[in-house]
Motif scaffolding. Structure first.
Motif, PDB file in Angstrom:
ATOM      1  N   ALA A   3     -26.244   0.412 -68.403  1.00 23.85           N
ATOM      2  CA  ALA A   3     -27.431   1.235 -68.175  1.00 23.85           C
ATOM      3  C   ALA A   3     -28.614   0.728 -68.992  1.00 23.85           C
ATOM      4  N   ILE A   4     -28.381   0.354 -70.234  1.00 21.16           N
ATOM      5  CA  ILE A   4     -29.453  -0.147 -71.083  1.00 21.16           C
ATOM      6  C   ILE A   4     -29.950  -1.491 -70.558  1.00 21.16           C
ATOM      7  N   GLY A   5     -29.036  -2.334 -70.132  1.00 20.20           N
ATOM      8  CA  GLY A   5     -29.419  -3.631 -69.579  1.00 20.20           C
ATOM      9  C   GLY A   5     -30.253  -3.495 -68.318  1.00 20.20           C
ATOM     10  N   LEU A   6     -29.865  -2.578 -67.429  1.00 24.13           N
ATOM     11  CA  LEU A   6     -30.649  -2.369 -66.211  1.00 24.13           C
ATOM     12  C   LEU A   6     -32.024  -1.804 -66.518  1.00 24.13           C
ATOM     13  N   GLY A   7     -32.109  -0.939 -67.510  1.00 21.40           N
ATOM     14  CA  GLY A   7     -33.400  -0.393 -67.909  1.00 21.40           C
ATOM     15  C   GLY A   7     -34.311  -1.482 -68.436  1.00 21.40           C
ATOM     16  N   ASN A   8     -33.737  -2.413 -69.164  1.00 22.97           N
ATOM     17  CA  ASN A   8     -34.524  -3.518 -69.712  1.00 22.97           C
ATOM     18  C   ASN A   8     -35.054  -4.415 -68.603  1.00 22.97           C
ATOM     19  N   VAL A   9     -34.241  -4.686 -67.614  1.00 19.23           N
ATOM     20  CA  VAL A   9     -34.640  -5.607 -66.548  1.00 19.23           C
ATOM     21  C   VAL A   9     -35.617  -4.956 -65.570  1.00 19.23           C
ATOM     22  N   TRP A  10     -35.448  -3.683 -65.248  1.00 15.71           N
ATOM     23  CA  TRP A  10     -36.268  -3.047 -64.219  1.00 15.71           C
ATOM     24  C   TRP A  10     -37.439  -2.241 -64.770  1.00 15.71           C
TER      25      TRP A  10
END
Length: 63
Positions: free
Chosen positions: A20-27
């Motif tokens: 979830a944190i990784g997706l937030g960073n990318v998007w």
């Protein structure tokens, strides 16, 4: 063939949070930055995300 399972409940929670944190960073980060006038930074950010992220992803898949 038996499916793989997490060894503990905390492992599942940590993996889920990391995704979830990784997706937030990318998007979300590039969107918010571009919205408030940082479009040049977003382009540089995406360039380095591809240049440094792609080889790491390929290495991870190779393992």
């Amino acid at each position: 063939m038996e499916r793989e399972r997490f060894s503990s409940r905390i492992g599942f929670i940590l993996i889920s949070a990391g995704c979830a944190i990784g997706l937030g960073n990318v998007w979300r980060f590039p969107y918010i930055t571009g919205k408030y006038g940082g479009a040049a930074f977003v382009l540089i950010y995406l360039f380095f995300l591809i240049v440094m992220g792609l080889p790491i992803m390929v290495m991870e898949f190779a393992v």
